[in-house]
Design an enzyme around this catalytic site. Sequence first.
Site, short mmCIF file in Angstrom:
data_model
loop_
_atom_site.label_atom_id
_atom_site.label_comp_id
_atom_site.label_asym_id
_atom_site.label_seq_id
_atom_site.Cartn_x
_atom_site.Cartn_y
_atom_site.Cartn_z
N ASP A 188 0.83 -1.22 0.00
CA ASP A 188 0.00 0.00 0.00
C ASP A 188 0.85 1.26 0.00
O ASP A 188 0.41 2.31 -0.47
CB ASP A 188 -0.89 0.06 1.25
CG ASP A 188 -1.92 -1.05 1.30
OD1 ASP A 188 -1.89 -1.94 0.43
OD2 ASP A 188 -2.76 -1.03 2.23
N ASP A 225 -2.35 5.85 -3.14
CA ASP A 225 -1.78 4.74 -2.39
C ASP A 225 -1.02 3.89 -3.41
O ASP A 225 -1.47 3.72 -4.55
CB ASP A 225 -2.88 3.88 -1.75
CG ASP A 225 -3.48 4.51 -0.49
OD1 ASP A 225 -3.19 5.69 -0.21
OD2 ASP A 225 -4.24 3.80 0.21
N HIS A 265 -7.59 0.29 -3.95
CA HIS A 265 -6.47 -0.56 -4.35
C HIS A 265 -6.90 -1.50 -5.48
O HIS A 265 -7.95 -2.13 -5.43
CB HIS A 265 -5.89 -1.35 -3.16
CG HIS A 265 -5.45 -0.43 -2.05
ND1 HIS A 265 -5.20 -0.86 -0.77
CD2 HIS A 265 -5.22 0.92 -2.04
CE1 HIS A 265 -4.83 0.17 -0.03
NE2 HIS A 265 -4.85 1.26 -0.77
N ASP A 295 -5.47 -4.30 -6.50
CA ASP A 295 -4.96 -5.68 -6.54
C ASP A 295 -5.91 -6.75 -6.02
O ASP A 295 -5.48 -7.88 -5.75
CB ASP A 295 -3.58 -5.77 -5.89
CG ASP A 295 -3.50 -5.15 -4.52
OD1 ASP A 295 -4.50 -4.57 -4.06
OD2 ASP A 295 -2.43 -5.22 -3.89
N ARG A 344 -16.23 -6.48 -11.30
CA ARG A 344 -15.58 -5.17 -11.50
C ARG A 344 -14.88 -5.18 -12.87
O ARG A 344 -13.68 -4.94 -12.97
CB ARG A 344 -14.54 -4.90 -10.42
CG ARG A 344 -15.06 -5.09 -9.01
CD ARG A 344 -13.94 -5.01 -8.00
NE ARG A 344 -14.41 -5.36 -6.67
CZ ARG A 344 -13.63 -5.55 -5.62
NH1 ARG A 344 -12.31 -5.42 -5.75
NH2 ARG A 344 -14.13 -5.88 -4.45
N SER A 363 -11.27 -5.65 3.79
CA SER A 363 -11.31 -6.04 2.39
C SER A 363 -12.49 -6.97 2.11
O SER A 363 -13.16 -7.45 3.01
CB SER A 363 -10.01 -6.74 2.01
OG SER A 363 -8.91 -5.98 2.42
N SER A 364 -12.68 -7.25 0.83
CA SER A 364 -13.79 -8.10 0.41
C SER A 364 -13.30 -9.53 0.19
O SER A 364 -12.10 -9.83 0.29
CB SER A 364 -14.36 -7.57 -0.91
OG SER A 364 -13.46 -7.87 -1.95
N CYS A 394 -0.80 -7.69 -1.16
CA CYS A 394 -0.77 -6.55 -0.23
C CYS A 394 0.35 -6.69 0.81
O CYS A 394 0.97 -5.69 1.19
CB CYS A 394 -2.07 -6.48 0.56
SG CYS A 394 -3.56 -6.28 -0.40
#
Length: 368
Positions: free
Chosen positions: A107, A195, A244, A246, A263, A297-298, A350
């Site tokens: 990040d 970021d 982000h 990634d 997405r 995060s997801s 990450c």
Amino acid sequence: MKTVVNSWNEWDPLKHVIVGVADGCCIPPSEPASEAKIPADSDMLGMHGPRTQDSVDKANAQLDAFAEIMRKRGIVVDRPTPIDFSKPIATPDWENGSSFGCMPPRDVILTVGSEMLEATMSYRSRWFEYLCYRPLLSRYYDEDSNMRMESAPKPRLNDASFKSGYLSENITIQARLAMVADKNFVTTEVEPLFDAADVLRFGRDLFVQHGFTTNLKGIDWLRRHYRDHRVHALNFPGDPYPIHIDATFTPLRPGLILNNPERALPNDQQGIFKKNGWEIVEAARPAHNQPPPLCYSSVWLSMNVLVLDPKTVCVEASEVHTIDQIDKLGMEVIPVPFRDAYPFGGALHCATTDVYREGRCEDYFPHQ
Ligand code: GLY
């Protein structure tokens, strides 16, 4: 003098890497940037303070084991030095109850060629995080006379940097998606913000997600900074929280990218990939319906893999669909148990940042 820092893309053979640590990680109190980013039904809402020692120990056990897997393959692994994240922080413009942590170096630090760049960051709680990496960057600087230690302009992050009342807690997901499709994000354009984890490196081309954590002025700053590169902005309108790149767009090797099917990169932004023979493949569904507790995060951290070389990828061990997909794409998969570390800032991409990959700056997109 030897070359310590060299990395131009996301897939060349990895020889030296930084892996984060979970020590002292805090859930920071709400701030203008984070209000827009925490879903209304999240267990993170209203939470703040140090994470439990038990959860830190479990995350560190997985981070250490991941580091060991890489060391056994001959990759040098360095670790950051945490600061006291629980201490309140302030600048002349604002005060914040705590910092965050240093589990996700990706990040903060962007390695392009021989340069390691400290990103501006876009949360107040992450303003001082670069300090955790300074001992390493200073050492690389001393050891490698070509290494460039750079810092992007520290942002003020005062109220002018954020749209006031950007989102109410009760906003529907449809309304959020409409705002994102409209490129209406929480940050303003008064100063450059980015970021490092919004940037993907493809040799001469850098692809940068414009979203909650990176504004257009930040992308423009990157464009002016990397004068020998071509810097492209990307948007992924299906992500209600575009933070982000990634867990959304994952290059595996030259010519092949996984894209999160929720997405999808819009057709009008796919041209450069198509013109240059790159295949964009829909990523497999995550194996889980929920992220672990207290995670920012997801479930799409399933896509947050670390490529060790164009034939070898580290994938979270329980992500069976991703493992199967990457195996079928002809790559060796190294399963790495990592879900205990997710709440501390993400998955395997990450939790790392490149110091050295073999290879040079190549042009993978000659047709612009
Ligand atoms: N932005 C990272 C995720 O999908 O959780």
